[in-house]
Design a protein around this motif. Sequence first.
Motif, PDB file in Angstrom:
ATOM      1  N   ALA A  88       9.704  48.529 -33.290  1.00 29.10           N
ATOM      2  CA  ALA A  88       8.507  48.073 -33.242  1.00 29.10           C
ATOM      3  C   ALA A  88       7.529  48.104 -34.447  1.00 29.10           C
ATOM      4  O   ALA A  88       7.835  48.932 -35.171  1.00 29.10           O
ATOM      5  CB  ALA A  88       7.748  48.728 -31.761  1.00 29.10           C
ATOM      6  N   GLU A  89       6.780  47.216 -34.372  1.00 32.06           N
ATOM      7  CA  GLU A  89       5.778  47.371 -35.628  1.00 32.06           C
ATOM      8  C   GLU A  89       4.692  48.657 -35.571  1.00 32.06           C
ATOM      9  O   GLU A  89       4.298  49.092 -34.419  1.00 32.06           O
ATOM     10  CB  GLU A  89       4.723  46.170 -35.680  1.00 32.06           C
ATOM     11  N   MET A  90       4.896  49.328 -36.705  1.00 32.35           N
ATOM     12  CA  MET A  90       3.953  50.467 -36.655  1.00 32.35           C
ATOM     13  C   MET A  90       2.498  50.352 -36.806  1.00 32.35           C
ATOM     14  O   MET A  90       2.288  49.351 -37.693  1.00 32.35           O
ATOM     15  CB  MET A  90       4.563  51.358 -37.855  1.00 32.35           C
ATOM     16  N   GLN A  91       1.760  50.842 -36.178  1.00 29.70           N
ATOM     17  CA  GLN A  91       0.193  50.641 -36.210  1.00 29.70           C
ATOM     18  C   GLN A  91      -0.641  52.056 -36.431  1.00 29.70           C
ATOM     19  O   GLN A  91       0.071  53.176 -36.334  1.00 29.70           O
ATOM     20  CB  GLN A  91      -0.027  50.205 -34.666  1.00 29.70           C
ATOM     21  N   THR A  92      -1.798  51.829 -36.546  1.00 37.32           N
ATOM     22  CA  THR A  92      -2.852  52.951 -36.810  1.00 37.32           C
ATOM     23  C   THR A  92      -2.896  53.784 -35.624  1.00 37.32           C
ATOM     24  O   THR A  92      -2.783  53.066 -34.472  1.00 37.32           O
ATOM     25  CB  THR A  92      -4.155  52.312 -36.937  1.00 37.32           C
ATOM     26  N   GLY A  93      -2.557  55.144 -35.728  1.00 37.17           N
ATOM     27  CA  GLY A  93      -2.689  55.956 -34.354  1.00 37.17           C
ATOM     28  C   GLY A  93      -1.117  56.167 -34.253  1.00 37.17           C
ATOM     29  O   GLY A  93      -1.011  57.437 -33.438  1.00 37.17           O
ATOM     30  N   ASP A  94      -0.094  55.678 -34.658  1.00 41.23           N
ATOM     31  CA  ASP A  94       1.247  56.289 -34.673  1.00 41.23           C
ATOM     32  C   ASP A  94       1.198  57.757 -35.252  1.00 41.23           C
ATOM     33  O   ASP A  94       0.335  57.873 -36.249  1.00 41.23           O
ATOM     34  CB  ASP A  94       2.286  55.297 -35.265  1.00 41.23           C
ATOM     35  N   ARG A  95       1.999  58.476 -34.651  1.00 40.10           N
ATOM     36  CA  ARG A  95       2.282  59.937 -35.308  1.00 40.10           C
ATOM     37  C   ARG A  95       3.564  60.327 -36.143  1.00 40.10           C
ATOM     38  O   ARG A  95       4.585  59.515 -35.583  1.00 40.10           O
ATOM     39  CB  ARG A  95       2.148  60.751 -34.111  1.00 40.10           C
ATOM     40  N   LEU A  96       3.590  61.003 -37.034  1.00 35.73           N
ATOM     41  CA  LEU A  96       4.763  61.247 -37.633  1.00 35.73           C
ATOM     42  C   LEU A  96       5.118  62.726 -37.055  1.00 35.73           C
ATOM     43  O   LEU A  96       4.424  63.655 -37.157  1.00 35.73           O
ATOM     44  CB  LEU A  96       4.509  61.309 -39.129  1.00 35.73           C
ATOM     45  N   VAL A  97       6.312  62.628 -36.925  1.00 36.69           N
ATOM     46  CA  VAL A  97       6.895  64.003 -36.362  1.00 36.69           C
ATOM     47  C   VAL A  97       8.333  64.458 -36.983  1.00 36.69           C
ATOM     48  O   VAL A  97       9.035  63.518 -37.767  1.00 36.69           O
ATOM     49  CB  VAL A  97       7.154  64.089 -34.915  1.00 36.69           C
ATOM     50  N   ARG A  98       8.381  65.789 -37.296  1.00 35.63           N
ATOM     51  CA  ARG A  98       9.624  66.116 -37.827  1.00 35.63           C
ATOM     52  C   ARG A  98      10.872  65.484 -37.063  1.00 35.63           C
ATOM     53  O   ARG A  98      10.858  65.451 -35.799  1.00 35.63           O
ATOM     54  CB  ARG A  98       9.771  67.574 -38.086  1.00 35.63           C
ATOM     55  N   ILE A  99      12.120  65.195 -37.812  1.00 36.51           N
ATOM     56  CA  ILE A  99      13.196  64.786 -37.039  1.00 36.51           C
ATOM     57  C   ILE A  99      13.882  65.796 -36.207  1.00 36.51           C
ATOM     58  O   ILE A  99      14.093  67.074 -36.764  1.00 36.51           O
ATOM     59  CB  ILE A  99      14.130  64.157 -38.073  1.00 36.51           C
TER      60      ILE A  99
END
Length: 195
Positions: free
Chosen positions: A73-84
């Motif tokens: 999906a389109e990445m947006q403001t507020g999305d979070r990065l997490v370790r794989i």
Amino acid sequence: IRDVAVTGVQTCALPICGDLGNDQSFDVIRPSAPVTDPDTDEVLGMASRKVGRVRLVARGTLTHRFVVSASEAEMQTGDRLVRIAEPLQSPASIRASAAPVGKLAGILHEGRWAGTNDLVVLNRGENHGISRGSIVWVARHVRIRADEPSQAFHSSEENSSIALLLVLGVAERMSVAMVMRSRDTITVGDLVLPP
């Protein structure tokens, strides 16, 4: 959730809070709705969905530069990065749970009902004796009288063993399970029972 390859290479600069550590690749997740305990209305966690994966290409002081390697999906403001997350190893031992009765607290897709192969959240976890690889049953939540406690359960051939769940991930007070087999749809509030 399956990764979908992106054609071409897209780059983006995102403001990131926190330490990235030595990791180079991250899953991008989108928080959606809190998961609440059906018995206590206490928030157990946050349901999230994976929207893609990025790879770090340049570190900065205020922002970092990433290449989008996969997206759903389109990445947006507020999305979070997490370790794989580490891939799941083959379950050490699949066993019947000795945990007390719990309830379905959430369904990890948009919709009210879950069926075979769907992921669900239980309001029981490590503190209640559930561990990864546990097997539990789901039964329809039935109350005979309106004044019965919410934990009341009346067993009958008709409402027992609607679905079989395999627990995939466990936290202290909640766990995530996959519906392995079902003969009816299940929903939040349905009872979770040891086999």
